[in-house]
Design a protein around this motif. Structure first.
Motif, PDB file in Angstrom:
ATOM      1  N   SER A 176       0.836  -1.191   0.000  1.00 46.39           N
ATOM      2  CA  SER A 176       0.000   0.000   0.000  1.00 46.39           C
ATOM      3  C   SER A 176       0.877   1.249   0.000  1.00 46.39           C
ATOM      4  N   PRO A 177       0.337   2.386  -0.448  1.00 47.76           N
ATOM      5  CA  PRO A 177       1.117   3.625  -0.380  1.00 47.76           C
ATOM      6  C   PRO A 177       1.600   3.936   1.035  1.00 47.76           C
ATOM      7  N   GLY A 178       0.740   3.718   2.013  1.00 48.54           N
ATOM      8  CA  GLY A 178       1.140   3.979   3.387  1.00 48.54           C
ATOM      9  C   GLY A 178       2.295   3.106   3.833  1.00 48.54           C
TER      10      GLY A 178
ATOM     11  N   SER B 226       9.194  -7.478 -15.009  1.00 54.61           N
ATOM     12  CA  SER B 226       9.105  -6.064 -14.642  1.00 54.61           C
ATOM     13  C   SER B 226      10.324  -5.637 -13.833  1.00 54.61           C
ATOM     14  N   ARG B 227      10.745  -6.495 -12.931  1.00 52.76           N
ATOM     15  CA  ARG B 227      11.939  -6.184 -12.124  1.00 52.76           C
ATOM     16  C   ARG B 227      13.162  -6.025 -13.016  1.00 52.76           C
ATOM     17  N   ASP B 228      13.305  -6.918 -13.970  1.00 54.82           N
ATOM     18  CA  ASP B 228      14.449  -6.842 -14.886  1.00 54.82           C
ATOM     19  C   ASP B 228      14.453  -5.551 -15.692  1.00 54.82           C
ATOM     20  N   LEU B 229      13.260  -5.045 -15.999  1.00 55.43           N
ATOM     21  CA  LEU B 229      13.133  -3.838 -16.822  1.00 55.43           C
ATOM     22  C   LEU B 229      13.068  -2.557 -15.988  1.00 55.43           C
ATOM     23  N   GLY B 230      13.172  -2.694 -14.662  1.00 55.19           N
ATOM     24  CA  GLY B 230      13.141  -1.516 -13.791  1.00 55.19           C
ATOM     25  C   GLY B 230      11.762  -0.921 -13.612  1.00 55.19           C
ATOM     26  N   LEU B 231      10.721  -1.752 -13.707  1.00 48.22           N
ATOM     27  CA  LEU B 231       9.348  -1.277 -13.642  1.00 48.22           C
ATOM     28  C   LEU B 231       8.630  -1.786 -12.399  1.00 48.22           C
ATOM     29  N   ALA B 232       8.065  -0.879 -11.628  1.00 42.50           N
ATOM     30  CA  ALA B 232       7.143  -1.238 -10.557  1.00 42.50           C
ATOM     31  C   ALA B 232       5.734  -1.318 -11.131  1.00 42.50           C
ATOM     32  N   GLN B 233       4.891  -2.166 -10.544  1.00 43.35           N
ATOM     33  CA  GLN B 233       3.532  -2.357 -11.025  1.00 43.35           C
ATOM     34  C   GLN B 233       2.550  -1.576 -10.144  1.00 43.35           C
ATOM     35  N   VAL B 234       1.631  -0.870 -10.784  1.00 41.96           N
ATOM     36  CA  VAL B 234       0.696  -0.014 -10.055  1.00 41.96           C
ATOM     37  C   VAL B 234      -0.739  -0.411 -10.401  1.00 41.96           C
ATOM     38  N   LEU B 235      -1.502  -0.828  -9.393  1.00 41.13           N
ATOM     39  CA  LEU B 235      -2.915  -1.133  -9.589  1.00 41.13           C
ATOM     40  C   LEU B 235      -3.742   0.057  -9.117  1.00 41.13           C
ATOM     41  N   TRP B 236      -4.950  -0.137  -8.640  1.00 44.81           N
ATOM     42  CA  TRP B 236      -5.826   0.993  -8.344  1.00 44.81           C
ATOM     43  C   TRP B 236      -6.835   0.617  -7.273  1.00 44.81           C
TER      44      TRP B 236
ATOM     45  N   ASP C 219      -5.254   8.220   0.079  1.00 49.64           N
ATOM     46  CA  ASP C 219      -4.295   7.240  -0.431  1.00 49.64           C
ATOM     47  C   ASP C 219      -4.860   6.421  -1.587  1.00 49.64           C
ATOM     48  N   GLY C 220      -5.893   6.924  -2.232  1.00 51.54           N
ATOM     49  CA  GLY C 220      -6.505   6.203  -3.333  1.00 51.54           C
ATOM     50  C   GLY C 220      -5.777   6.420  -4.651  1.00 51.54           C
ATOM     51  N   ILE C 221      -6.004   5.495  -5.569  1.00 49.78           N
ATOM     52  CA  ILE C 221      -5.518   5.606  -6.942  1.00 49.78           C
ATOM     53  C   ILE C 221      -6.718   5.425  -7.860  1.00 49.78           C
ATOM     54  N   ILE C 222      -7.045   6.480  -8.591  1.00 48.77           N
ATOM     55  CA  ILE C 222      -8.212   6.483  -9.480  1.00 48.77           C
ATOM     56  C   ILE C 222      -7.802   6.010 -10.872  1.00 48.77           C
TER      57      ILE C 222
ATOM     58  N   ALA D  87       9.144   3.570  -5.611  1.00 46.12           N
ATOM     59  CA  ALA D  87       8.606   2.351  -6.210  1.00 46.12           C
ATOM     60  C   ALA D  87       9.737   1.392  -6.566  1.00 46.12           C
ATOM     61  N   GLU D  88       9.648   0.186  -6.056  1.00 42.29           N
ATOM     62  CA  GLU D  88      10.680  -0.809  -6.285  1.00 42.29           C
ATOM     63  C   GLU D  88      10.353  -1.657  -7.502  1.00 42.29           C
ATOM     64  N   PRO D  89      11.276  -1.827  -8.449  1.00 43.36           N
ATOM     65  CA  PRO D  89      11.006  -2.632  -9.634  1.00 43.36           C
ATOM     66  C   PRO D  89      10.485  -4.023  -9.287  1.00 43.36           C
ATOM     67  N   GLY D  90       9.452  -4.431  -9.982  1.00 43.78           N
ATOM     68  CA  GLY D  90       8.863  -5.741  -9.769  1.00 43.78           C
ATOM     69  C   GLY D  90       7.767  -5.777  -8.725  1.00 43.78           C
ATOM     70  N   ALA D  91       7.793  -4.863  -7.771  1.00 44.63           N
ATOM     71  CA  ALA D  91       6.801  -4.847  -6.709  1.00 44.63           C
ATOM     72  C   ALA D  91       5.449  -4.382  -7.257  1.00 44.63           C
ATOM     73  N   VAL D  92       4.380  -4.773  -6.550  1.00 48.38           N
ATOM     74  CA  VAL D  92       3.017  -4.391  -6.925  1.00 48.38           C
ATOM     75  C   VAL D  92       2.490  -3.424  -5.874  1.00 48.38           C
ATOM     76  N   TYR D  93       2.020  -2.261  -6.312  1.00 45.49           N
ATOM     77  CA  TYR D  93       1.490  -1.251  -5.409  1.00 45.49           C
ATOM     78  C   TYR D  93      -0.010  -1.112  -5.631  1.00 45.49           C
ATOM     79  N   ARG D  94      -0.754  -1.166  -4.520  1.00 45.72           N
ATOM     80  CA  ARG D  94      -2.213  -1.064  -4.584  1.00 45.72           C
ATOM     81  C   ARG D  94      -2.721  -0.543  -3.251  1.00 45.72           C
ATOM     82  N   PRO D  95      -3.583   0.467  -3.264  1.00 39.08           N
ATOM     83  CA  PRO D  95      -4.162   0.963  -2.002  1.00 39.08           C
ATOM     84  C   PRO D  95      -4.957  -0.113  -1.288  1.00 39.08           C
TER      85      PRO D  95
END
Length: 261
Positions: A35-37, A175-185, A211-214, A253-261
């Protein structure tokens, strides 16, 4: 995600391109999320301020009631008007851009998104469901968009959103290999299913919390007209609009990790 006896990844029998599966995808991606928090708390505990780049330090989302406005699958014909609205309202946003027929069709709009301070992120090349694909295909979907955006903006995205929110361990590894963190909503207006701008507005307002993601799409006719009302009402309710990196700051944001409120 199912595999055959040979280990080959097999697509589910259902039609995964159906937009109605968005909610199901969020509830069943099968990968741990942050979560963002939690991202902010982890950084604060380690006194790590590395994530405060890009103007994020101007907003302390541990204290302010922050919300991130994000747009998927563009740019499109209405994106320039959306950018006009965001500029007038002084609202930053995060754009998860689609490569084929979007980034390659509207390079000047992509450049404008970046130049005006919005976060430019990756939404794959052709919107294929990544959990249906082999690792090399996942890499191709993401890498082509990375390259196209970098060619236009001079910067490689650090965030991506998997189509329909569907991810798994393989997608996370690539995603981790490409330096991308994943963001949901946490908020979706289901704007793919209606052109009623007032309905889109109300759905967002009903579901928005700190802390929402629209999630919205700047490619559907009813969406961009709904944005001014969404912004005005959420500001009236005391929300501060931020980009996704700002929402996580001082975490990064850490590459490969998934972020979701």
């Amino acid at each position: 995600m199912f595999r055959t006896k040979t280990g080959k990844r097999r697509a589910p029998a259902v039609a995964l391109l159906a937009a109605a599966s968005l909610v199901l995808a969020l509830s069943g991606c099968g990968v741990d999320s942050i979560s963002p928090g939690d991202a902010r708390g982890k950084a604060a505990a380690s006194d790590d301020k590395a994530g405060a780049a890009g103007g994020a330090g101007a907003v302390d989302c541990a204290k302010a009631k922050c919300i991130a406005l994000t747009f998927d699958a563009g740019p499109g014909k209405d994106t320039p008007h959306l950018l006009d609205v965001l500029k007038e309202k002084k609202v930053p946003a995060t754009f998860f851009l689609l490569g084929s027929k979007h980034v390659d069709r509207y390079p000047k709009v992509v450049k404008r998104i970046s130049d005006e301070g919005h976060e430019v992120a990756n939404h794959t090349w052709t919107h294929r469901i990544l959990t249906d694909l082999e690792p090399g295909e996942v890499r191709e979907e993401l890498s082509r968009t990375q390259d196209a955006i970098e060619k236009i903006t001079g910067k490689r995205p650090t965030l991506m959103r998997p189509p329909q929110g569907r991810t798994d361990d393989t997608v996370s590894e690539v995603s981790r290999d490409l330096g991308l963190a994943q963001v949901l909503w946490s908020v979706t207006a289901k704007d793919y299913s209606t052109t009623d701008s007032e309905l889109i507005r109300q759905r967002v307002l009903d579901a928005s919390q700190g802390d929402g993601i629209i999630l919205l799409h700047d490619i559907y006719d009813g969406t961009v007209p709904a944005v001014p009302g969404i912004i005005d009402e959420l500001k009236n309710r005391g929300f501060t609009f931020v980009t996704v990196p700002q929402l996580l700051a001082p975490g990064k944001a850490e590459p490969g990790a998934v972020y979701r409120p």
